[in-house]
Enzyme design. Sequence first.
Site, PDB file in Angstrom:
ATOM      1  N   GLY B  69       0.823  -1.200   0.000  1.00  0.00           N
ATOM      2  CA  GLY B  69       0.000   0.000   0.000  1.00  0.00           C
ATOM      3  C   GLY B  69       0.860   1.255   0.000  1.00  0.00           C
ATOM      4  O   GLY B  69       0.536   2.250  -0.654  1.00  0.00           O
ATOM      5  N   THR B  70       1.952   1.190   0.731  1.00  0.00           N
ATOM      6  CA  THR B  70       2.871   2.334   0.781  1.00  0.00           C
ATOM      7  C   THR B  70       3.401   2.668  -0.609  1.00  0.00           C
ATOM      8  O   THR B  70       3.407   3.829  -1.026  1.00  0.00           O
ATOM      9  CB  THR B  70       4.035   2.011   1.744  1.00  0.00           C
ATOM     10  OG1 THR B  70       3.510   1.971   3.071  1.00  0.00           O
ATOM     11  CG2 THR B  70       5.128   3.059   1.673  1.00  0.00           C
ATOM     12  N   GLN B 177      -7.556   1.377   4.948  1.00  0.00           N
ATOM     13  CA  GLN B 177      -8.265   0.857   6.127  1.00  0.00           C
ATOM     14  C   GLN B 177      -9.690   0.400   5.823  1.00  0.00           C
ATOM     15  O   GLN B 177     -10.280  -0.340   6.597  1.00  0.00           O
ATOM     16  CB  GLN B 177      -8.285   1.922   7.228  1.00  0.00           C
ATOM     17  CG  GLN B 177      -6.922   2.181   7.863  1.00  0.00           C
ATOM     18  CD  GLN B 177      -6.347   0.960   8.567  1.00  0.00           C
ATOM     19  OE1 GLN B 177      -7.065   0.065   9.011  1.00  0.00           O
ATOM     20  NE2 GLN B 177      -5.025   0.908   8.650  1.00  0.00           N
ATOM     21  N   SER B 194      -4.178  -1.720   0.434  1.00  0.00           N
ATOM     22  CA  SER B 194      -3.153  -2.636   0.910  1.00  0.00           C
ATOM     23  C   SER B 194      -3.809  -3.936   1.346  1.00  0.00           C
ATOM     24  O   SER B 194      -4.681  -3.938   2.218  1.00  0.00           O
ATOM     25  CB  SER B 194      -2.448  -1.982   2.093  1.00  0.00           C
ATOM     26  OG  SER B 194      -1.593  -2.896   2.721  1.00  0.00           O
ATOM     27  N   ALA B 195      -3.379  -5.063   0.759  1.00  0.00           N
ATOM     28  CA  ALA B 195      -4.090  -6.332   0.977  1.00  0.00           C
ATOM     29  C   ALA B 195      -3.990  -6.849   2.399  1.00  0.00           C
ATOM     30  O   ALA B 195      -4.940  -7.456   2.908  1.00  0.00           O
ATOM     31  CB  ALA B 195      -3.570  -7.385   0.001  1.00  0.00           C
ATOM     32  N   HIS B 196      -2.861  -6.642   3.058  1.00  0.00           N
ATOM     33  CA  HIS B 196      -2.725  -7.272   4.375  1.00  0.00           C
ATOM     34  C   HIS B 196      -3.590  -6.580   5.429  1.00  0.00           C
ATOM     35  O   HIS B 196      -3.690  -7.055   6.557  1.00  0.00           O
ATOM     36  CB  HIS B 196      -1.258  -7.359   4.810  1.00  0.00           C
ATOM     37  CG  HIS B 196      -0.660  -6.082   5.245  1.00  0.00           C
ATOM     38  ND1 HIS B 196      -0.383  -5.796   6.548  1.00  0.00           N
ATOM     39  CD2 HIS B 196      -0.315  -4.985   4.542  1.00  0.00           C
ATOM     40  CE1 HIS B 196       0.130  -4.581   6.624  1.00  0.00           C
ATOM     41  NE2 HIS B 196       0.193  -4.076   5.417  1.00  0.00           N
ATOM     42  N   CYS B 320       6.260   7.643  23.403  1.00  0.00           N
ATOM     43  CA  CYS B 320       7.272   6.718  23.916  1.00  0.00           C
ATOM     44  C   CYS B 320       7.243   5.385  23.173  1.00  0.00           C
ATOM     45  O   CYS B 320       8.108   4.547  23.375  1.00  0.00           O
ATOM     46  CB  CYS B 320       7.093   6.505  25.409  1.00  0.00           C
ATOM     47  SG  CYS B 320       5.414   6.057  25.839  1.00  0.00           S
TER      48      CYS B 320
END
Lengths: 464, 464
Positions: B69-70, B177, B194-196, B320
């Site tokens: 996807g990125t 998403q 993005s498939a995952h 953090c």
Amino acid sequence: MPYFDAASATPLHPVARQALLAALDEGWADPARLHREGRRARLLLDAAREAAAEAVGCRPDELVFTPSGTRALHDGMAGALAGRRRVGRHLVVSAVEHSAVLHSADVLKAAGGEVTEVAVGRTGRVDPGTYAAALRPDTALAVLQSANHEVGTEQPVAEVAEACRAAGVPLLVDAAQSLGWGPVEGPWSLLAASAHKWGGPSGVGLLAVRKGTRYAPQGPVDEREGGRAPGFPDLPAVVAAAASLRAVRAEAAAEAARLRALVDRIRDRVPALVPDVEVTGDPAHRLPHVVTFSCLYVDGEALLHALDREGFSVSSGSSCTSSTLTPSHVLKAMGVLSEGNVRVSLPRGTAEQDVEDFLGVLPRVVAEVRAHMEAPAAEPVEERTEEPEAGELVVDSLGKRCPIPVIELAKVIGNVPVGGLVTVLSDDEAARLDIPAWCDMRGQEYVGEAPAERGTAYRVRRRA
Amino acid sequence: MPYFDAASATPLHPVARQALLAALDEGWADPARLHREGRRARLLLDAAREAAAEAVGCRPDELVFTPSGTRALHDGMAGALAGRRRVGRHLVVSAVEHSAVLHSADVLKAAGGEVTEVAVGRTGRVDPGTYAAALRPDTALAVLQSANHEVGTEQPVAEVAEACRAAGVPLLVDAAQSLGWGPVEGPWSLLAASAHKWGGPSGVGLLAVRKGTRYAPQGPVDEREGGRAPGFPDLPAVVAAAASLRAVRAEAAAEAARLRALVDRIRDRVPALVPDVEVTGDPAHRLPHVVTFSCLYVDGEALLHALDREGFSVSSGSSCTSSTLTPSHVLKAMGVLSEGNVRVSLPRGTAEQDVEDFLGVLPRVVAEVRAHMEAPAAEPVEERTEEPEAGELVVDSLGKRCPIPVIELAKVIGNVPVGGLVTVLSDDEAARLDIPAWCDMRGQEYVGEAPAERGTAYRVRRRA
């Protein structure tokens, strides 16, 4: 059904399959996350990186995983060129590199950089001295494949790497075809490879950048893979890639010897079994599993389909099998015949009998394709019974595709007297390669080419 | 062991696994080759493209597969921006886009382009009118996510797409998403996914470019995927991605309703079970499976590890838990509390009991982390028995990380009289977000910040 196109892709190695299945269960999470699934994924990623780095011969922190060998080359070249932008914008490549390298070179040229393509000899091998002479003070990067993907010729990478080191130029080695057989020797700076070439899954490339190499990743990056390969990693595939690399390396020496003997058999027997064949590639410096030959008067696509019908899957660099209708740039750079081109690349485990079967059907298949093309008989030149025509004869092959122009040339060469000229008019890219190659094979004199009103005029003088 | 980080990655959907295994056997070859293995691979690729295009709501020839996807976002933005280079170099994005979008925006800025970040409201949603007002005559591209990855807020994509169409600006929708839940409505021009994220394998992204959208792929390309995504395709993963997209869509309506009820339960009960919690994200316009909340006086990393020890895997946007020690840009843009941030994103099939168990342990876990931090008790302000200090008090929290500065502020606010000022000196990025958020939650007045000799001085006036 024998599959002889391992240089394109190979079926998944059993170890890769096993590792992939395990990693689908254990390694689907994001390795950047702190939870247990993420930590487990991280461990798998770290272990895969260590195994791959060991096989490559670099440190784990020098190696990143990319989505393909092509992306490793694209990204690696862009990063290395940008890292040395201040040194200059000159790139050295060999003329027979993978298209991913040449496409990257085109991008550099379009952006105002300069590219030197180092010529290769007739066996497809660069001369280390010629390569070294191409290096300049403003050379930002040099690229050389470890072995050629189309004809199997191994390049003198170690010598070229030494020359690059002496000149202070980083060398990127495209090890896509050879990494499964062994590490790349010599002081290279960057290395790219592709897992599905060694029996790993598709979707995984490697890019190694040795410490001390100036490198500036281009385009948007993220925190993945040390900032060198953005996007969620395909961890199951990475795990499978690393596991299979280790596995094929363990079998490499024995399997290389076995396949080399089978390839030798093809190299030796094809010219004896099939008339008018040119076996290409270096007879000594070559990959164990690749052999390529070209058949005069044969349409590459027809030959591929005919072999496919007989159950043999091979590849071809003939123009008629490419989307651009131009012959492979590798064959072109070597100056060898491109028509009826067949690349046989044996996957690991290829049975001897499959090779024998291939040698058994090949002569008939080639003869059938030739008959279908109405190709002339083999040597010698067919003397016409009728009076030879005038000293110069023009064959209009415009609009006709390889191998027709060469077939038409062969059919009329006997119509001019010895010393007479035949001019072939052709607008087929392959003619530029195949008419001179035919002259070589037939002992005729290739006079040269000149632009014609349409297409190009190729002139041949009858010698015998 | 309940895994509640589906918005990062989900385990492989059974259909994806099945399709992947089949395609490992049938789809390992190069789909560009003419032999039977190549043709079989080609058929699988074509079928996967048709299935994915149907789910996306575009034509098969408008959709390509990318390695993630990125990369779909990086390449899609670069191609769309270059395609309209002549129109201008202005880009509009929302402030809460995925980092891949913001990284691409950074590349544009570095190259001399301009970027407008459209602000979001406190629920993380852009206002369509505000977004439309950011469009200019020289706007080359607009980008908007369909739903936010950190807080689950759905964006008014259809309205923004209409506004973009009216302005003649192509809209790229980041549907990472939401695509598993349904198609993206409205006249968008480009779409990435993005498939995952939907239960497909990692290593597969989608990029759709609707016909008529100006698009010029950047960087080196090859003949793969219509020249839009170079490199050997990861066909088994692509096949699995398409099959699982179809499968999750078939279950989407029922599963969305079920998960939405579970998320509602978390949204409703966490504030009742745990004191000083801010539930973030839009209460109405939101993904069915994502809920995010932040816990005052809690160290996000400590909370993550504590939940992990209890068997719950969640994610966090707390500073953090990030490598840069800055809070998530999404929480920052929303202006909400970032300390003790927890994102719960339920994978399909999450059991009701797992959510109940989570709600069962959460209060104790948060209390334990707070006790460990020596956090002050909940409201009201602890009045000191000793005399209140002077009207102004300075807390030196330099070198201390979130949530310490806020805890120290809370501990001393009772030491100044109502109307008195407390100045917190902090060099922690999170303080900029968390001190105003604390003031909101505690009904104290946030006066503002000013640079200090070291770090920043945050001033708070005691109101009650």
